[in-house]
Design a protein around this motif. Structure first.
Motif, PDB file in Angstrom:
ATOM      1  N   ARG A  44       0.868  -1.180   0.000  1.00  0.00           N
ATOM      2  CA  ARG A  44       0.000   0.000   0.000  1.00  0.00           C
ATOM      3  C   ARG A  44       0.903   1.227   0.000  1.00  0.00           C
ATOM      4  O   ARG A  44       2.102   1.116  -0.200  1.00  0.00           O
ATOM      5  N   TRP A 185      -4.479   3.695 -11.423  1.00  0.00           N
ATOM      6  CA  TRP A 185      -3.024   3.805 -11.349  1.00  0.00           C
ATOM      7  C   TRP A 185      -2.398   2.457 -11.699  1.00  0.00           C
ATOM      8  O   TRP A 185      -2.881   1.414 -11.255  1.00  0.00           O
ATOM      9  N   TYR A 201       5.138  14.773  -7.881  1.00  0.00           N
ATOM     10  CA  TYR A 201       3.764  14.662  -8.388  1.00  0.00           C
ATOM     11  C   TYR A 201       3.726  15.426  -9.706  1.00  0.00           C
ATOM     12  O   TYR A 201       3.898  16.649  -9.714  1.00  0.00           O
ATOM     13  N   LEU A 210       3.715   9.680 -10.689  1.00  0.00           N
ATOM     14  CA  LEU A 210       4.230   9.947  -9.342  1.00  0.00           C
ATOM     15  C   LEU A 210       5.495   9.135  -9.125  1.00  0.00           C
ATOM     16  O   LEU A 210       5.506   7.929  -9.379  1.00  0.00           O
ATOM     17  N   MET A 213       9.068   6.386  -3.246  1.00  0.00           N
ATOM     18  CA  MET A 213      10.209   5.518  -2.902  1.00  0.00           C
ATOM     19  C   MET A 213       9.883   4.739  -1.639  1.00  0.00           C
ATOM     20  O   MET A 213       8.947   5.069  -0.903  1.00  0.00           O
ATOM     21  N   ARG A 220       9.236   3.464  -5.841  1.00  0.00           N
ATOM     22  CA  ARG A 220       7.819   3.158  -6.047  1.00  0.00           C
ATOM     23  C   ARG A 220       7.305   4.214  -7.010  1.00  0.00           C
ATOM     24  O   ARG A 220       7.452   5.420  -6.735  1.00  0.00           O
ATOM     25  N   THR A 295      -4.021   9.303  -4.275  1.00  0.00           N
ATOM     26  CA  THR A 295      -3.275  10.558  -4.407  1.00  0.00           C
ATOM     27  C   THR A 295      -3.240  11.319  -3.082  1.00  0.00           C
ATOM     28  O   THR A 295      -4.280  11.757  -2.593  1.00  0.00           O
ATOM     29  N   GLY A 296      -2.055  11.496  -2.527  1.00  0.00           N
ATOM     30  CA  GLY A 296      -1.921  12.171  -1.242  1.00  0.00           C
ATOM     31  C   GLY A 296      -1.718  11.207  -0.091  1.00  0.00           C
ATOM     32  O   GLY A 296      -1.427  11.621   1.028  1.00  0.00           O
ATOM     33  N   ALA A 297      -1.899   9.904  -0.354  1.00  0.00           N
ATOM     34  CA  ALA A 297      -1.553   8.844   0.610  1.00  0.00           C
ATOM     35  C   ALA A 297      -2.262   8.992   1.954  1.00  0.00           C
ATOM     36  O   ALA A 297      -1.658   8.909   3.015  1.00  0.00           O
ATOM     37  N   TYR A 384      -1.423  17.760   3.498  1.00  0.00           N
ATOM     38  CA  TYR A 384      -0.558  16.632   3.151  1.00  0.00           C
ATOM     39  C   TYR A 384       0.225  16.176   4.373  1.00  0.00           C
ATOM     40  O   TYR A 384       0.282  14.973   4.684  1.00  0.00           O
TER      41      TYR A 384
HETATM   42  C1  DHB Z   1       2.730   6.749  -2.351  1.00  0.00           C
HETATM   43  C2  DHB Z   1       1.412   6.602  -2.672  1.00  0.00           C
HETATM   44  C3  DHB Z   1       0.644   7.714  -2.824  1.00  0.00           C
HETATM   45  O1  DHB Z   1      -0.640   7.607  -3.131  1.00  0.00           O
HETATM   46  C4  DHB Z   1       1.144   8.981  -2.668  1.00  0.00           C
HETATM   47  O2  DHB Z   1       0.363  10.057  -2.836  1.00  0.00           O
HETATM   48  C5  DHB Z   1       2.455   9.110  -2.324  1.00  0.00           C
HETATM   49  C6  DHB Z   1       3.235   7.983  -2.176  1.00  0.00           C
HETATM   50  C7  DHB Z   1       3.589   5.552  -2.173  1.00  0.00           C
HETATM   51  O3  DHB Z   1       3.085   4.441  -2.355  1.00  0.00           O
HETATM   52  O4  DHB Z   1       4.775   5.711  -1.883  1.00  0.00           O
END
Ligand code: DHB
Length: 391
Positions: A44, A185, A201, A210, A213, A220, A295-297, A384
């Motif tokens: 994830r 994605w 980004y 994106l 890492m 990543r 997006t934004g994790a 963020y």
């Molecule tokens: C990662 C995933 C994301 O959705 C993001 O916004 C930033 C990083 C990740 O998997 O590293």
């Protein structure tokens, strides 16, 4: 079997909840349909908000995180010919930490082992009962094929969007909001040093990309692809070529280093919120109640924030008979859920190429404002890097 809190799901939300409850003298039993190795290897996002790191560290889960987590000050926001660094630490006084969910899951697993936590993996036919009473229970078939009933004071659904918990809330007592996005994605893990110090980004006419890492040796990366994309159509070469184009290989002397791809998957993008997050003696936490696009994790961080609110609420309810925090849980948690739902939607719709040329113009105007204005940068940074748990 009997326990105080029956937890459905042994992902980060379920295990962190059992950890926090244990620290405050409340016992729990966890049931999980998947195997432990499956749960510990699913990949994830890997970005922890400031308050997530603070919480994990303050409850004795910070050892590996402090040793191996990679603190980041901010991100790069870019579009063709332009790359802007947003320094969250300068803007809002806090940054984020790169630390994969797999690593956090392993930390939680070790901590629960050390505490002797009862966790039943590979259970089947999990069902929730009598949630409207003070004697709820969970039935399941254990890994050895024996039917079990777990009686509890409270049941917590940490079983993601496909688990039985959310569906156990009567339909006339819940309401859901949903947005599916017209793109997905394609995510890869690669054995190559990241080509960047901070995440990039990138808006691009071919689609979003994106660069993230996992460590000094593992990168990543993600590409926006159409829904229904077949991985078989994406050779390694095609993936790296698309990443190079969209991330701006060659611009201003920046280069993208390709490497062996070790994992790949297509991820759908969806926003979803189900309210309320409580029904009687059932509480929902994490993906069981809400899904954000990646997006934004925010997904993992939201799950941690839910549990950080829920644990003290359950301790007050079960140890002191005080229902105040438990009664406030759904409303309090949903405030943050909707904030993050908006932020994830905003990041997603600002950065992903759409077929509507008017929208593309708006995206450029928005990106230029965010990058050029301290107010714009600060808004992104505040969300963020993450709002306080009790926001
Ligand atoms: C990662 C995933 C994301 O959705 C993001 O916004 C930033 C990083 C990740 O998997 O590293």
């Amino acid at each position: 079997m009997r326990t105080q809190v029956a937890i459905v799901g042994a992902g980060p939300a379920g295990l962190l909840l059992s950890h926090l409850l244990h620290r405050d003298g409340v016992e729990s039993v966890v049931v999980e349909t998947r195997s432990r190795s499956y749960v510990e290897s699913r990949i994830r996002a890997g970005i922890l908000e400031h308050s997530t790191v603070e919480l994990l560290t303050s409850v004795g889960l910070g050892e590996q995180l402090t040793a191996e987590g990679d603190p980041h000050r901010g991100i790069y926001l870019q579009w063709p010919e332009e790359r802007h660094h947003l320094d969250f630490v300068d803007l809002v006084g806090r940054g984020v930490t790169v630390y994969g969910q797999t690593a956090l899951q392993a930390d939680l697993g070790r901590a629960r082992d050390a505490a002797g936590q009862e966790i039943h993996y590979e259970v089947a036919d999990t069902a929730l009962h009598d949630l409207g009473t003070e004697h709820p229970s969970v039935t399941f078939v254990d890994g050895a094929g024996n039917a079990q009933r777990l009686e509890a004071d409270v049941v917590v659904g940490c079983d993601g969007s496909f688990g039985p918990s959310r569906a156990a809330v009567p339909e006339d007592r819940r309401r859901a909001w949903e947005r599916t996005y017209p793109y997905s994605w394609l995510g890869i893990l690669a054995d190559v040093a990241p080509s960047t110090d901070e995440l990039i980004y990138a808006w691009h006419p071919d689609g979003f990309a994106l660069h993230s890492m996992r460590s000094a040796k593992v990168s990543r990366l993600y590409l926006q692809v159409p829904n229904g994309t077949d991985l078989a159509e994406w050779s390694d070469q095609r993936i790296w070529d698309a990443l190079a184009t969209r991330l701006g290989h060659g611009q201003g002397g920046w280069t993208l280093s390709p490497g062996p791809i070790t994992e790949r998957a297509v991820l759908p993008m969806r926003s979803f919120v189900s309210e309320p997050m409580r029904y009687g003696r059932l509480f929902l936490a994490g993906d069981a109640a809400h899904i954000v696009p990646p997006t934004g994790a925010k997904g993992l961080n939201l799950a941690v924030a839910d549990v950080a609110l829920l644990a003290p609420a359950l301790v007050a309810l079960l140890r002191r008979g005080d229902p105040t925090l438990a009664d406030a849980y759904s409303t309090t948690a949903l405030r943050r859920v909707w904030r993050c739902t908006h932020f994830s939607w905003w990041m997603t719709t600002m950065l992903h190429t759409s077929s509507d040329p008017f929208e593309a113009q708006l995206q450029r105007a928005q990106l230029e404002w965010v990058a050029a204005s301290t107010a714009g940068q600060t808004g992104l940074a505040e969300n963020y890097a993450g709002l306080p748990i009790g926001f």
